[in-house]
Design a protein around this motif. Structure first.
Motif, PDB file in Angstrom:
ATOM      1  N   GLU A 100       1.217   5.407  -2.405  1.00 52.64           N
ATOM      2  CA  GLU A 100       1.406   6.784  -1.964  1.00 52.64           C
ATOM      3  C   GLU A 100       2.453   7.523  -2.818  1.00 52.64           C
ATOM      4  O   GLU A 100       2.565   8.745  -2.725  1.00 52.64           O
ATOM      5  CB  GLU A 100       1.844   6.811  -0.488  1.00 52.64           C
ATOM      6  CG  GLU A 100       0.954   6.008   0.447  1.00 52.64           C
ATOM      7  CD  GLU A 100      -0.480   6.495   0.470  1.00 52.64           C
ATOM      8  OE1 GLU A 100      -0.675   7.723   0.443  1.00 52.64           O
ATOM      9  OE2 GLU A 100      -1.392   5.652   0.497  1.00 52.64           O
TER      10      GLU A 100
ATOM     11  N   CYS B 177      -4.244   5.209  -3.805  1.00 51.33           N
ATOM     12  CA  CYS B 177      -3.745   5.949  -2.637  1.00 51.33           C
ATOM     13  C   CYS B 177      -4.895   6.102  -1.643  1.00 51.33           C
ATOM     14  O   CYS B 177      -5.993   6.542  -2.012  1.00 51.33           O
ATOM     15  CB  CYS B 177      -3.216   7.305  -3.080  1.00 51.33           C
ATOM     16  SG  CYS B 177      -2.706   8.372  -1.728  1.00 51.33           S
ATOM     17  N   LEU B 178      -4.685   5.734  -0.398  1.00 50.83           N
ATOM     18  CA  LEU B 178      -5.793   5.617   0.553  1.00 50.83           C
ATOM     19  C   LEU B 178      -6.559   6.925   0.736  1.00 50.83           C
ATOM     20  O   LEU B 178      -7.783   6.912   0.909  1.00 50.83           O
ATOM     21  CB  LEU B 178      -5.275   5.116   1.899  1.00 50.83           C
ATOM     22  CG  LEU B 178      -4.815   3.650   1.923  1.00 50.83           C
ATOM     23  CD1 LEU B 178      -4.400   3.238   3.322  1.00 50.83           C
ATOM     24  CD2 LEU B 178      -5.898   2.721   1.403  1.00 50.83           C
ATOM     25  N   ASP B 179      -5.866   8.066   0.702  1.00 47.53           N
ATOM     26  CA  ASP B 179      -6.565   9.345   0.814  1.00 47.53           C
ATOM     27  C   ASP B 179      -7.499   9.563  -0.378  1.00 47.53           C
ATOM     28  O   ASP B 179      -8.657   9.959  -0.214  1.00 47.53           O
ATOM     29  CB  ASP B 179      -5.560  10.494   0.905  1.00 47.53           C
ATOM     30  CG  ASP B 179      -4.858  10.544   2.253  1.00 47.53           C
ATOM     31  OD1 ASP B 179      -5.423   9.982   3.215  1.00 47.53           O
ATOM     32  OD2 ASP B 179      -3.769  11.119   2.339  1.00 47.53           O
TER      33      ASP B 179
ATOM     34  N   LEU C  84       0.820  -1.206   0.000  1.00 44.59           N
ATOM     35  CA  LEU C  84       0.000   0.000   0.000  1.00 44.59           C
ATOM     36  C   LEU C  84       0.858   1.262   0.000  1.00 44.59           C
ATOM     37  O   LEU C  84       0.437   2.299  -0.521  1.00 44.59           O
ATOM     38  CB  LEU C  84      -0.916   0.007   1.233  1.00 44.59           C
ATOM     39  CG  LEU C  84      -2.031  -1.046   1.259  1.00 44.59           C
ATOM     40  CD1 LEU C  84      -2.845  -0.910   2.541  1.00 44.59           C
ATOM     41  CD2 LEU C  84      -2.935  -0.918   0.050  1.00 44.59           C
TER      42      LEU C  84
ATOM     43  N   LEU D 168      -6.566  -2.133  -5.327  1.00 41.60           N
ATOM     44  CA  LEU D 168      -5.446  -1.629  -4.534  1.00 41.60           C
ATOM     45  C   LEU D 168      -4.087  -1.954  -5.135  1.00 41.60           C
ATOM     46  O   LEU D 168      -3.122  -1.223  -4.923  1.00 41.60           O
ATOM     47  CB  LEU D 168      -5.505  -2.195  -3.107  1.00 41.60           C
ATOM     48  CG  LEU D 168      -6.672  -1.730  -2.239  1.00 41.60           C
ATOM     49  CD1 LEU D 168      -6.666  -2.486  -0.922  1.00 41.60           C
ATOM     50  CD2 LEU D 168      -6.609  -0.231  -1.991  1.00 41.60           C
TER      51      LEU D 168
ATOM     52  N   ILE E 287     -12.007  -0.440   4.331  1.00 39.98           N
ATOM     53  CA  ILE E 287     -10.559  -0.244   4.273  1.00 39.98           C
ATOM     54  C   ILE E 287     -10.166   1.125   4.805  1.00 39.98           C
ATOM     55  O   ILE E 287      -9.103   1.293   5.409  1.00 39.98           O
ATOM     56  CB  ILE E 287     -10.061  -0.423   2.826  1.00 39.98           C
ATOM     57  CG1 ILE E 287     -10.364  -1.851   2.342  1.00 39.98           C
ATOM     58  CG2 ILE E 287      -8.569  -0.129   2.707  1.00 39.98           C
ATOM     59  CD1 ILE E 287     -10.060  -2.069   0.883  1.00 39.98           C
ATOM     60  N   VAL E 288     -11.026   2.118   4.592  1.00 34.33           N
ATOM     61  CA  VAL E 288     -10.714   3.492   5.013  1.00 34.33           C
ATOM     62  C   VAL E 288     -11.645   3.954   6.129  1.00 34.33           C
ATOM     63  O   VAL E 288     -11.853   5.137   6.338  1.00 34.33           O
ATOM     64  CB  VAL E 288     -10.788   4.455   3.809  1.00 34.33           C
ATOM     65  CG1 VAL E 288      -9.597   4.256   2.904  1.00 34.33           C
ATOM     66  CG2 VAL E 288     -12.087   4.282   3.025  1.00 34.33           C
TER      67      VAL E 288
ATOM     68  N   PHE F 145      -8.574   7.192  -2.368  1.00 33.90           N
ATOM     69  CA  PHE F 145      -9.552   6.102  -2.318  1.00 33.90           C
ATOM     70  C   PHE F 145     -10.728   6.476  -1.419  1.00 33.90           C
ATOM     71  O   PHE F 145     -11.892   6.232  -1.750  1.00 33.90           O
ATOM     72  CB  PHE F 145      -8.853   4.841  -1.800  1.00 33.90           C
ATOM     73  CG  PHE F 145      -9.682   3.591  -1.856  1.00 33.90           C
ATOM     74  CD1 PHE F 145      -9.829   2.887  -3.035  1.00 33.90           C
ATOM     75  CD2 PHE F 145     -10.313   3.105  -0.719  1.00 33.90           C
ATOM     76  CE1 PHE F 145     -10.585   1.730  -3.086  1.00 33.90           C
ATOM     77  CE2 PHE F 145     -11.071   1.952  -0.753  1.00 33.90           C
ATOM     78  CZ  PHE F 145     -11.206   1.259  -1.946  1.00 33.90           C
ATOM     79  N   LYS F 146     -10.413   7.108  -0.287  1.00 32.17           N
ATOM     80  CA  LYS F 146     -11.459   7.518   0.645  1.00 32.17           C
ATOM     81  C   LYS F 146     -12.264   8.698   0.104  1.00 32.17           C
ATOM     82  O   LYS F 146     -13.502   8.709   0.189  1.00 32.17           O
ATOM     83  CB  LYS F 146     -10.835   7.883   1.993  1.00 32.17           C
ATOM     84  CG  LYS F 146     -11.849   8.228   3.073  1.00 32.17           C
ATOM     85  CD  LYS F 146     -11.172   8.413   4.416  1.00 32.17           C
ATOM     86  CE  LYS F 146     -12.194   8.636   5.521  1.00 32.17           C
ATOM     87  NZ  LYS F 146     -11.544   8.756   6.849  1.00 32.17           N
TER      88      LYS F 146
ATOM     89  N   ASN G 285      -6.314  -1.178   7.291  1.00 35.89           N
ATOM     90  CA  ASN G 285      -5.284  -1.158   6.243  1.00 35.89           C
ATOM     91  C   ASN G 285      -4.312  -2.322   6.387  1.00 35.89           C
ATOM     92  O   ASN G 285      -3.662  -2.720   5.417  1.00 35.89           O
ATOM     93  CB  ASN G 285      -4.530   0.181   6.248  1.00 35.89           C
ATOM     94  CG  ASN G 285      -3.822   0.443   7.563  1.00 35.89           C
ATOM     95  OD1 ASN G 285      -4.043  -0.251   8.555  1.00 35.89           O
ATOM     96  ND2 ASN G 285      -2.974   1.446   7.588  1.00 35.89           N
TER      97      ASN G 285
END
Length: 677
Positions: A65, A119-121, A61, A243, A203-204, A123-124, A633
């Motif tokens: 980023e 990217c988790l940010d 993951l 992901l 996930i987020v 993605f959210k 995560n």
């Protein structure tokens, strides 16, 4: 879940190669006796390689980023390749070079875009709903105040949002034996995608509404354990794809067109090279270029083939679904790719201590010096066993039974936080040491170690003959095996996968090391007695085998290990534990070895059937507690390594509404101003 095997760092040699070509064109090439035109042709081919395979974009993951770095690399490398090509515009490979530049740019852009979306940010942010201010409270109260000031009789009536009647929950045995509503492969994929679209927010750490909770609960209440795990396998595969692969950038018709265009461009470039330019260069250079281009064509064809027959095409292309379904059924013999390894790792504390005390001190110093102890321990002491359907069915039935009790969010949160005490309260256990071992006073990692050692001691104790019918004996044996599997799996997570237990482990590593040290010290003390006991056990076993006319001239290594563990457990149980260890030793050492012996002795006071039934249910609660309290995560990170059983339990709990993510309990209320006469 496919294991990721490609890292963004692997593109560095390619970046260096493009830079070297652009810098040394006309000088380095002559030294290598290569045609300048051919080198200019290789530059866009290297750009094509930077796009990477379609099945993987990130190794972890954290790689997602770094999408900004890849975006910069995309611009700089395209500029470098165009510069290389501009240095020899009159070369023989201009057309195939341009075709490869277009295909390479598309592939590199898709990879960068996939990293950006994963990217988790981002993605959210992509999943966040539109801001909702709710009903206009200020306007309603202004009207109410105006009516009240005018001395008009008025009142506010609240009408809650209507809720559907709760369905009748069928008995699990009825669901398992009913063959009328069995889902086929396509329906499993469709349901998996449907729940993926809803629950990927786990996930987020997004929250869900009671409508989503009820819909998910109702579906899984009517499914067998086998179907439920298949749906979750598909769901986790979709999570893995968005992901770690490029699949999140291909849900549109234009994306399918891009993929087809890339394949055609690469194929055309290979065709032009083979038919027109191959004879103009030396044979070795021609062979190398042909192999590189041929490999690119084959890899691109395989990627296109996998895309067209993938789960994504089934759920996104309605018209193509019947055809793809038929093709997949016919090719099933050639596509036996498991969605999950269906295996769990095992680690035994007693077995570890018995082997550790036999290891040479010089060897231990060497591995400590090079920092390889954990790596060597995992290779030497970890075992892998298959997750059979009986275990999945047992876990599913236990969580399903708890979900039936969780009719509101308050009860669901209570069940979400249990770690063995719920089961013991149902059985009204009378032994304080058993109840206290899973209470909130004891840390989770301490409970886990206590129950792991106690399970080992009870498992290897000589079984008494039970006056039970065959069915009861079979059920007891199953529960006994469930306890051993889950016990050793949870210790494996605690010791060898600490990131998955970091939210609940406390000082688990220290407690494990202290317990192991006390166990090794205890086993060293009785080394000579241990050998005699093992020899006696072996002779007895050989004699029994001889009476049954079996060939038992030698024992396998695994059987010998079992005998050692059995003798070690009997020695531990023989220790008098009338006084609690903490009263004798103090609390400097965090060892729980003899506390676990006390727990095992109290468990032995229960009859065999009840003991293994209680212990198996406690282990499911310990597993579900770890699953629900592990960081989301971390579960997502584990998908790139093939997935873990604990991740399936985490997702199943969410589907049954057992969690803290369901915080929208009533929706919008409907307020009305009622003016009296």
């Amino acid at each position: 879940m496919e294991c990721a095997c490609f890292s963004s760092r692997q593109s560095l040699p390619t970046v260096f190669a493009v830079g070297l070509i652009s810098k040394g064109q006309g000088t380095v090439c002559n030294k290598l006796s290569l045609n300048e035109d051919l080198v200019a042709f290789w530059a866009p081919f290297l750009l094509l390689h930077l796009g990477g395979p379609d099945t993987i974009t990130a190794f972890s993951l954290e790689d997602n980023e770094l999408w900004i770095r890849h975006a910069f690399g995309l611009v700089s490398q395209v500029v470098a390749v165009v510069y290389v090509l501009s240095q020899s515009l009159a070369n023989d490979f201009l057309i195939p070079s341009i075709l490869l530049i277009i295909a390479g740019t598309i592939k590199y852009f898709e990879r960068t875009r996939a990293l950006y979306l994963a990217c988790l940010d981002n993605f959210k942010n992509k999943m966040l709903p539109k801001p909702d201010a709710g009903p206009n409270y200020a306007q309603l109260m202004e009207e109410y105040t105006a009516k009240e000031t005018a001395q008009v009789p008025v009142q506010i009536v609240i009408e809650p949002e209507p809720e559907k009647d709760l369905p009748v929950i069928p008995d699990l045995d009825e669901v398992e034996t009913d063959e009328r509503n069995i889902l086929d492969d396509v329906e499993i994929v469709e349901q998996g995608y449907k729940f993926f679209k809803t629950f990927k927010g786990l996930i987020v750490d997004l929250m869900f509404s009671f409508h989503e909770r009820n819909e998910s609960r109702n579906f899984f209440f009517e499914r067998t354990s086998n179907e439920a795990f298949k749906v979750m396998e598909v769901e986790l595969n979709f999570m893995y794809d968005v992901l770690y692969t490029k699949m999140d950038v291909v849900p549109t018709k234009f994306a399918y067109f891009r993929r087809l265009l890339c394949s055609l461009l690469i194929g055309a470039s290979f065709g032009l090279f083979a038919s027109h330019y191959k004879h103009k260069i030396h044979t070795p250079d021609s062979a190398i270029t042909s192999i590189l281009l041929g490999g690119a064509v084959v890899l691109d064809f395989v990627s296109l083939y996998k895309l067209l027959l993938s789960d994504w095409t089934i759920v996104l292309r309605e018209r193509a679904k019947p055809f793809i379904s038929k093709v997949r059924k016919r090719l099933r013999l050639f596509q036996k790719r498991g969605r999950w390894s269906k295996s769990i790792s095992q680690h035994s504390l007693i077995s570890y201590c018995l082997k550790e005390k036999e290891r040479l001190k010089c060897f231990e110093k060497v591995i400590h010096f090079f920092g390889l102890k954990e790596f060597v321990d995992e290779i030497r002491y970890k075992e892998t066993k298959t997750v059979k359907h009986d275990l999945k069915k047992f876990i599913f039935s236990e969580l399903r039974a708890k979900a039936v009790c969780a009719k509101d969010s308050k009860t669901a949160k209570e069940i979400y936080s249990v770690r063995g005490d719920w089961v013991l309260s149902q059985y009204t256990c009378r032994y304080p040491s058993i109840v206290s071992s899973v209470s909130e006073v004891v840390e989770y990692d301490e409970s886990l170690l206590l129950w792991h050692i106690a399970t080992e001691l009870c498992y290897f104790k000589k079984k008494d003959k039970n006056n039970l019918n065959a069915g009861a004996n079979q059920e007891m044996d199953l529960n006994r095996e469930f306890c051993k599997l889950l016990s050793e799996y949870m210790l494996y997570l605690l010791v060898m996968r600490p990131t998955m237990m970091s939210a609940v482990a406390g000082i688990g590593k220290i407690r494990f090391r202290d317990t192991c040290e006390e166990a090794k010290k205890f086993f060293r003390k009785g080394k000579s007695i241990s050998k005699t006991a093992i020899l006696t056990a072996l002779m007895t076993t050989v004699q029994n085998c001889f009476e049954k006319k079996k060939k038992c001239s030698c024992r396998s290594q695994s059987q010998s290990e079992e005998e050692k563990r059995r003798v070690a457990c009997e020695k531990l149980l023989a220790v008098n534990t009338v006084v609690r260890p903490i009263e004798v030793k103090g609390d400097r050492s965090k060892s729980v070895l003899f506390d676990a012996c006390m727990l095992a002795k109290d468990l032995e006071k229960l009859n065999d059937q009840k003991r293994w039934e209680i212990m198996s249910k406690v282990w499911v609660e310990l597993l579900s507690y770890a699953a629900s309290h592990c960081r989301a995560n971390t579960h997502a990170q584990q998908l790139s390594k093939g997935g873990e059983l604990v991740t399936f339990v985490w997702l199943l709990m969410a589907h049954f509404g057992l969690g803290e993510h369901f915080r929208i309990e009533a929706g919008h209320a409907r307020a009305k101003l009622i003016v009296g006469k």
